[in-house]
Design a protein around this motif. Structure first.
Motif, PDB file in Angstrom:
ATOM      1  N   LEU A  69     -12.624 -45.121   9.091  1.00  0.00           N
ATOM      2  CA  LEU A  69     -13.216 -44.646  10.336  1.00  0.00           C
ATOM      3  C   LEU A  69     -12.377 -45.161  11.507  1.00  0.00           C
ATOM      4  O   LEU A  69     -11.969 -46.323  11.514  1.00  0.00           O
ATOM      5  N   PHE A  70     -12.144 -44.292  12.477  1.00  0.00           N
ATOM      6  CA  PHE A  70     -11.377 -44.675  13.660  1.00  0.00           C
ATOM      7  C   PHE A  70     -12.298 -44.553  14.869  1.00  0.00           C
ATOM      8  O   PHE A  70     -12.859 -43.490  15.134  1.00  0.00           O
ATOM      9  N   VAL A  71     -12.455 -45.642  15.620  1.00  0.00           N
ATOM     10  CA  VAL A  71     -13.337 -45.669  16.790  1.00  0.00           C
ATOM     11  C   VAL A  71     -12.493 -45.921  18.031  1.00  0.00           C
ATOM     12  O   VAL A  71     -11.855 -46.962  18.157  1.00  0.00           O
ATOM     13  N   ASP A  72     -12.478 -44.948  18.939  1.00  0.00           N
ATOM     14  CA  ASP A  72     -11.674 -45.080  20.146  1.00  0.00           C
ATOM     15  C   ASP A  72     -12.042 -43.947  21.094  1.00  0.00           C
ATOM     16  O   ASP A  72     -12.967 -43.178  20.829  1.00  0.00           O
ATOM     17  N   SER A  73     -11.309 -43.827  22.180  1.00  0.00           N
ATOM     18  CA  SER A  73     -11.563 -42.746  23.128  1.00  0.00           C
ATOM     19  C   SER A  73     -11.202 -41.409  22.494  1.00  0.00           C
ATOM     20  O   SER A  73     -10.323 -41.333  21.631  1.00  0.00           O
ATOM     21  N   PRO A  74     -11.864 -40.319  22.888  1.00  0.00           N
ATOM     22  CA  PRO A  74     -11.695 -39.040  22.200  1.00  0.00           C
ATOM     23  C   PRO A  74     -10.319 -38.406  22.326  1.00  0.00           C
ATOM     24  O   PRO A  74      -9.867 -37.727  21.404  1.00  0.00           O
ATOM     25  N   LEU A  75      -9.627 -38.606  23.436  1.00  0.00           N
ATOM     26  CA  LEU A  75      -8.306 -38.008  23.553  1.00  0.00           C
ATOM     27  C   LEU A  75      -7.293 -38.737  22.680  1.00  0.00           C
ATOM     28  O   LEU A  75      -6.400 -38.123  22.099  1.00  0.00           O
ATOM     29  N   VAL A  76      -7.447 -40.043  22.547  1.00  0.00           N
ATOM     30  CA  VAL A  76      -6.627 -40.781  21.592  1.00  0.00           C
ATOM     31  C   VAL A  76      -6.975 -40.312  20.183  1.00  0.00           C
ATOM     32  O   VAL A  76      -6.097 -40.140  19.327  1.00  0.00           O
ATOM     33  N   ALA A  77      -8.256 -40.067  19.935  1.00  0.00           N
ATOM     34  CA  ALA A  77      -8.681 -39.565  18.630  1.00  0.00           C
ATOM     35  C   ALA A  77      -8.044 -38.214  18.325  1.00  0.00           C
ATOM     36  O   ALA A  77      -7.660 -37.938  17.179  1.00  0.00           O
ATOM     37  N   LEU A  78      -7.896 -37.354  19.341  1.00  0.00           N
ATOM     38  CA  LEU A  78      -7.263 -36.051  19.119  1.00  0.00           C
ATOM     39  C   LEU A  78      -5.821 -36.218  18.659  1.00  0.00           C
ATOM     40  O   LEU A  78      -5.331 -35.466  17.809  1.00  0.00           O
ATOM     41  N   ALA A  79      -5.131 -37.196  19.219  1.00  0.00           N
ATOM     42  CA  ALA A  79      -3.756 -37.464  18.794  1.00  0.00           C
ATOM     43  C   ALA A  79      -3.727 -37.931  17.347  1.00  0.00           C
ATOM     44  O   ALA A  79      -2.878 -37.498  16.551  1.00  0.00           O
ATOM     45  N   ILE A  80      -4.674 -38.805  17.003  1.00  0.00           N
ATOM     46  CA  ILE A  80      -4.771 -39.291  15.624  1.00  0.00           C
ATOM     47  C   ILE A  80      -5.089 -38.148  14.670  1.00  0.00           C
ATOM     48  O   ILE A  80      -4.512 -38.030  13.586  1.00  0.00           O
ATOM     49  N   ILE A  81      -6.008 -37.282  15.083  1.00  0.00           N
ATOM     50  CA  ILE A  81      -6.395 -36.136  14.254  1.00  0.00           C
ATOM     51  C   ILE A  81      -5.191 -35.244  13.984  1.00  0.00           C
ATOM     52  O   ILE A  81      -4.969 -34.771  12.858  1.00  0.00           O
ATOM     53  N   GLY A  82      -4.385 -35.006  15.019  1.00  0.00           N
ATOM     54  CA  GLY A  82      -3.209 -34.166  14.854  1.00  0.00           C
ATOM     55  C   GLY A  82      -2.182 -34.741  13.904  1.00  0.00           C
ATOM     56  O   GLY A  82      -1.404 -34.003  13.295  1.00  0.00           O
ATOM     57  N   LYS A  83      -2.172 -36.067  13.749  1.00  0.00           N
ATOM     58  CA  LYS A  83      -1.195 -36.724  12.891  1.00  0.00           C
ATOM     59  C   LYS A  83      -1.728 -37.058  11.505  1.00  0.00           C
ATOM     60  O   LYS A  83      -0.958 -37.442  10.616  1.00  0.00           O
ATOM     61  N   THR A  84      -3.053 -36.926  11.314  1.00  0.00           N
ATOM     62  CA  THR A  84      -3.636 -37.376  10.040  1.00  0.00           C
ATOM     63  C   THR A  84      -4.539 -36.357   9.350  1.00  0.00           C
ATOM     64  O   THR A  84      -4.776 -36.462   8.149  1.00  0.00           O
ATOM     65  N   GLY A  85      -5.105 -35.426  10.110  1.00  0.00           N
ATOM     66  CA  GLY A  85      -6.038 -34.482   9.503  1.00  0.00           C
ATOM     67  C   GLY A  85      -7.463 -34.993   9.436  1.00  0.00           C
ATOM     68  O   GLY A  85      -8.336 -34.330   8.865  1.00  0.00           O
ATOM     69  N   CYS A  86      -7.722 -36.180  10.015  1.00  0.00           N
ATOM     70  CA  CYS A  86      -9.113 -36.636  10.051  1.00  0.00           C
ATOM     71  C   CYS A  86      -9.890 -35.794  11.067  1.00  0.00           C
ATOM     72  O   CYS A  86      -9.319 -34.941  11.732  1.00  0.00           O
ATOM     73  N   ARG A  87     -11.187 -36.021  11.204  1.00  0.00           N
ATOM     74  CA  ARG A  87     -11.997 -35.179  12.098  1.00  0.00           C
ATOM     75  C   ARG A  87     -12.966 -36.027  12.902  1.00  0.00           C
ATOM     76  O   ARG A  87     -13.341 -37.135  12.500  1.00  0.00           O
ATOM     77  N   LEU A  88     -13.371 -35.481  14.041  1.00  0.00           N
ATOM     78  CA  LEU A  88     -14.365 -36.153  14.866  1.00  0.00           C
ATOM     79  C   LEU A  88     -15.718 -36.122  14.163  1.00  0.00           C
ATOM     80  O   LEU A  88     -16.135 -35.085  13.638  1.00  0.00           O
ATOM     81  N   LEU A  89     -16.400 -37.251  14.166  1.00  0.00           N
ATOM     82  CA  LEU A  89     -17.681 -37.365  13.461  1.00  0.00           C
ATOM     83  C   LEU A  89     -18.853 -37.584  14.407  1.00  0.00           C
ATOM     84  O   LEU A  89     -19.929 -37.025  14.208  1.00  0.00           O
ATOM     85  N   ALA A  90     -18.657 -38.389  15.445  1.00  0.00           N
ATOM     86  CA  ALA A  90     -19.793 -38.764  16.297  1.00  0.00           C
ATOM     87  C   ALA A  90     -19.330 -39.189  17.675  1.00  0.00           C
ATOM     88  O   ALA A  90     -18.166 -39.520  17.893  1.00  0.00           O
ATOM     89  N   ARG A  91     -20.276 -39.174  18.597  1.00  0.00           N
ATOM     90  CA  ARG A  91     -20.056 -39.682  19.949  1.00  0.00           C
ATOM     91  C   ARG A  91     -20.686 -41.072  20.043  1.00  0.00           C
ATOM     92  O   ARG A  91     -21.798 -41.290  19.591  1.00  0.00           O
TER      93      ARG A  91
END
Length: 283
Positions: A69-91
């Motif tokens: 699980l990765f917990v951080d700000s959503p725009l940083v999460a978008l960068a992570i998603i683009g590089k890993t294929g993980c997905r947003l789960l919760a706010r």
């Protein structure tokens, strides 16, 4: 892959990005331990925390299966998603805040009245991976037709028909640089602006307020099975309903709760996906 097989017991690993690893581990560990305890039937035997130094480091850890699980700000999460294929789960309602806006501000006596007036001027952002202090305001400005280029220092010449930017390192410096005229404009979250402006309200004016995005988010590795993913959601969304869960939330940087990301907010975040990856590629 994490599944419901207790024969393959292993810890649930939560990650974030920070240059203060000791502080972050102290904040995140009780939360990781709580989640692990609630997920014992899925073979989770402990909760651990991993702190990455930057986006690429975190992406590497997730791709190697070392962070769930990765917990951080959503725009940083978008960068992570683009590089890993993980997905947003919760706010995450961090410090009681569900959503936030960023603002771009200038001195009250400045002749700058809109971001379009920043051509040939210098803007101070916080740091490269800050959502509120860099990514959100910068992407918003560029979508409005204001191209920005990074400067080596405050004495550098700004390219023709562009705005220049520098990183201040923190919000306090950003505000001081604007007030002292070292830069022409600064950017930060609206909440931080209100907290820091203090007696300087009459000296500053806001020229841009961005759309709102989640204060923080939780992303989940694509390697985690569907049933376990659903179980993690259920635990997150009901933490405030138990005494133990509420205690952990309180200790976790005064988190109010976790909830689903609204559909309209997800649609807005989708618009930022490509620009975020482009900016991360610059670093």
């Amino acid at each position: 892959m994490l599944s419901g097989n207790t024969a393959l017991a292993r810890p649930l690993v939560i990650g974030t990005i920070s240059d203060e690893p000791v502080k972050e581990i102290r904040a995140f560990l009780p939360f990781a331990k709580y989640l692990a305890k609630q997920l014992e039937t899925f073979g989770i035997d402990d909760g651990k925390v991993v702190i990455a130094r930057d986006i690429d480091h975190m992406a590497s850890l997730i791709n190697k299966g070392e962070v769930d699980l990765f917990v951080d700000s959503p725009l940083v999460a978008l960068a992570i998603i683009g590089k890993t294929g993980c997905r947003l789960l919760a706010r995450r309602w961090k410090k009681g805040i569900a959503q936030y806006h960023s603002v771009v501000f200038v001195r009250q006596d400045s002749d700058i009245d809109s971001v379009h007036d920043l051509t040939g001027r210098i803007v101070a952002f916080e740091e490269s991976y800050s959502s509120s202090g860099h990514l959100l305001p910068r992407i918003t400005m560029e979508r409005m037709g204001v191209p920005l280029t990074q400067l080596l220092n405050l004495q550098s010449n700004v390219p023709t028909k562009q705005a220049g930017y520098v990183f201040s390192g923190d919000d306090e410096s950003t505000m001081e640089w604007v007030l002292r005229g070292r830069v022409d404009a600064g950017a930060m979250s609206m909440a931080n602006f209100e907290n820091r402006v203090a007696t300087n309200w009459k000296e500053l004016k806001i020229i841009l307020k961005t759309a709102g995005i989640p204060r923080h988010s939780v992303s989940i590795s694509s390697e985690i099975s569907g049933p376990l993913s659903s179980a993690i959601e259920a635990v997150l969304f009901t933490m405030q309903d138990s005494e133990d869960g509420q205690s952990v939330l309180d200790s976790f940087e005064n988190t109010t709760k976790f909830d689903p990301i609204p559909k309209e907010t997800m649609a807005l975040l989708d618009l930022f996906q490509i620009p975020v990856l482009a900016l991360v590629g610059e670093e």
